[in-house]
Enzyme design. Structure first.
Site, short mmCIF file in Angstrom:
data_model
loop_
_atom_site.label_atom_id
_atom_site.label_comp_id
_atom_site.label_asym_id
_atom_site.label_seq_id
_atom_site.Cartn_x
_atom_site.Cartn_y
_atom_site.Cartn_z
N SER A 222 0.84 -1.20 0.00
CA SER A 222 0.00 0.00 0.00
C SER A 222 0.87 1.24 0.00
O SER A 222 1.92 1.27 0.65
CB SER A 222 -0.91 0.01 1.23
OG SER A 222 -1.54 1.27 1.38
N TYR A 235 -1.99 0.65 10.04
CA TYR A 235 -1.96 -0.08 8.78
C TYR A 235 -0.69 0.26 8.00
O TYR A 235 0.01 -0.64 7.50
CB TYR A 235 -3.20 0.28 7.96
CG TYR A 235 -3.28 -0.38 6.61
CD1 TYR A 235 -3.55 -1.74 6.49
CD2 TYR A 235 -3.11 0.36 5.44
CE1 TYR A 235 -3.63 -2.35 5.25
CE2 TYR A 235 -3.19 -0.24 4.20
CZ TYR A 235 -3.46 -1.59 4.10
OH TYR A 235 -3.54 -2.19 2.87
#
Length: 413
Positions: A222, A235
């Site tokens: 990501s 995250y």
């Protein structure tokens, strides 16, 4: 003479941006880049000589772009590797990228081993109904080492003497929305357990099979693992750790002939992001577990706005998962896959801005791109004398909502 100097500096500024980005991309691709690099340097020298003859910067830039287009258009891509006899292991196939990739690879003729959390779940039942017998579904929670070892044994039994061509590390978890200070430690640990430790365990477990075939390891990461997206600290931290691990493996295992690719997708609608109940439960869980002092400092209205922003952002995410699926296929079958793939709308622009613009500009860009917060923390509003005004505004909104609800009830009756 002044016009010439101005043209030269305009040319130098533009060329520095484009050439710097091109060389950075070529070097990062980790492939035999000499022909491409020579072509770029040749184009640079040509344009520089033209500029030395007082050619206008705009015309010089046009010629440079034409040369680049000509080189790109006429450079024939190498043919893809054959699918026949290739087996791929994919994690996190209950939904999202994993589920879509299993169906696509199966249609292409791959032998696929797909892990799901629940063999009786909706995603697993869907795969069973649409896929061929080449697809083997394995119930695996990647945070459980015993289940990973069992998946290895099952995979070996079906592969026989054949090696495993590809591992797609797709399983991931994003369990929080909120500022780094407000995020619960359980969120940090949960993300690390799945996104980092679980993926590390799967990769290490299947490496012997991948080394045997000199195969591919593809990891869905990501941009939040490299850029400071607001409210994604837990995250992003887990993805940052994963990126470093994969890059270290890439260097260490180069003599074995393995190839590594990391995919950095933009916002796609996967997993629980479209589930309204999920967001409500996350919000309620956060409110109930925050310390009273933090809740007072930030205020419930601040946390509520964050939840609404995340939910609205998820609604605008793309439902078309094919860009990521096609990138996985390219990484599996390209003779020289890229080390990094930027997939989806806006990702390349974001990396360009974050790489070449001042930090103050890139930070503002990330804030506008992701969560555009308007509500300040309660303690800051009190310092600025805005607490009373916001309180009155919220009370008026609540009163209006109550009036509307009463009117609706009267209409129903």
């Amino acid at each position: 003479m002044e016009d010439y100097a101005l043209s030269f500096w305009i040319y130098m500024a533009v060329m520095s941006v484009f050439v710097g980005g091109a060389v950075k991309k070529i070097l990062a691709s980790h492939i035999s880049s000499m022909p491409t690099l020579v072509a770029w340097l040749g184009a640079i020298v040509l344009v520089e000589r033209l500029c030395a003859l007082c050619m206008p910067a705009v015309l010089a830039l046009g010629i440079f772009c034409a040369v680049c287009w000509f080189y790109t258009a006429w450079a024939a891509p190498a043919p893809a590797l054959p699918v026949e006899g290739k087996a791929v292991f994919i994690t996190g196939c209950d939904s999202g990228f994993g589920n879509a990739t299993v169906k696509h690879l199966d249609a292409m003729g791959f032998q696929v081993f797909a892990t799901v959390l629940d063999l009786e779940g909706e995603g697993a039942r869907h795969l069973k109904s649409v896929c061929s017998p080449r697809v083997s579904l394995l119930q695996v929670d990647i945070t459980q080492p015993q289940q990973i070892q069992q998946a290895l044994l099952d995979t070996k039994a079906k592969l026989g003497m054949k090696g495993l061509w590809g591992l797609v590390n797709n399983a991931g978890l994003c369990v929080n929305f909120g500022d780094a200070e407000l995020s619960l430690m359980s969120n940090y640990r949960g993300c690390m357990e799945v996104n980092f430790f679980g993926t590390v365990m799967v990769t290490k477990t299947f490496l012997p099979l991948l080394r045997q075939s000199k195969g591919r390891i593809i990891t869905i990461s990501s941009p939040s693992g490299e850029q400071p997206f607001p409210c994604l600290a837990s995250y992003g931290a887990s993805k940052a750790a994963l990126n470093l691990f994969i890059n270290t493996l890439r260097h260490e295992l180069e003599p074995w002939g393995l190839k590594f690719s990391t995919i950095l997708p933009s916002a796609f609608r996967t997993g629980q992001c479209r589930n309204t109940d999920y967001w409500e439960k996350q919000h309620k869980h956060l409110i109930q577990n925050l310390s009273p002092s933090l809740l007072e400092e930030y205020g419930e209205e601040y946390i509520l706005e964050t939840k609404d922003l995340f939910q609205n952002h998820a609604k605008t995410a793309s439902e078309d998962l094919s860009p990521v699926v096609n990138t996985i296929v390219e990484a599996l079958l390209s003779p020289q896959p890229s080390v990094r793939y930027y997939t989806g709308a806006g990702v390349r622009l974001m990396y360009f801005i974050c790489s070449y613009f001042p930090v103050s500009i890139s930070d503002k860009f990330l804030e506008k791109l992701f969560v555009k917060k308007k509500v300040m923390p309660r303690a800051l509003r009190k310092q600025n004398g805005l607490g009373t005004l916001l309180s009155h505004s919220l009370n008026n909104n609540n009163n209006n909502n109550n009036i509307n609800n009463n009117n609706n009830i009267s209409k129903i009756e």
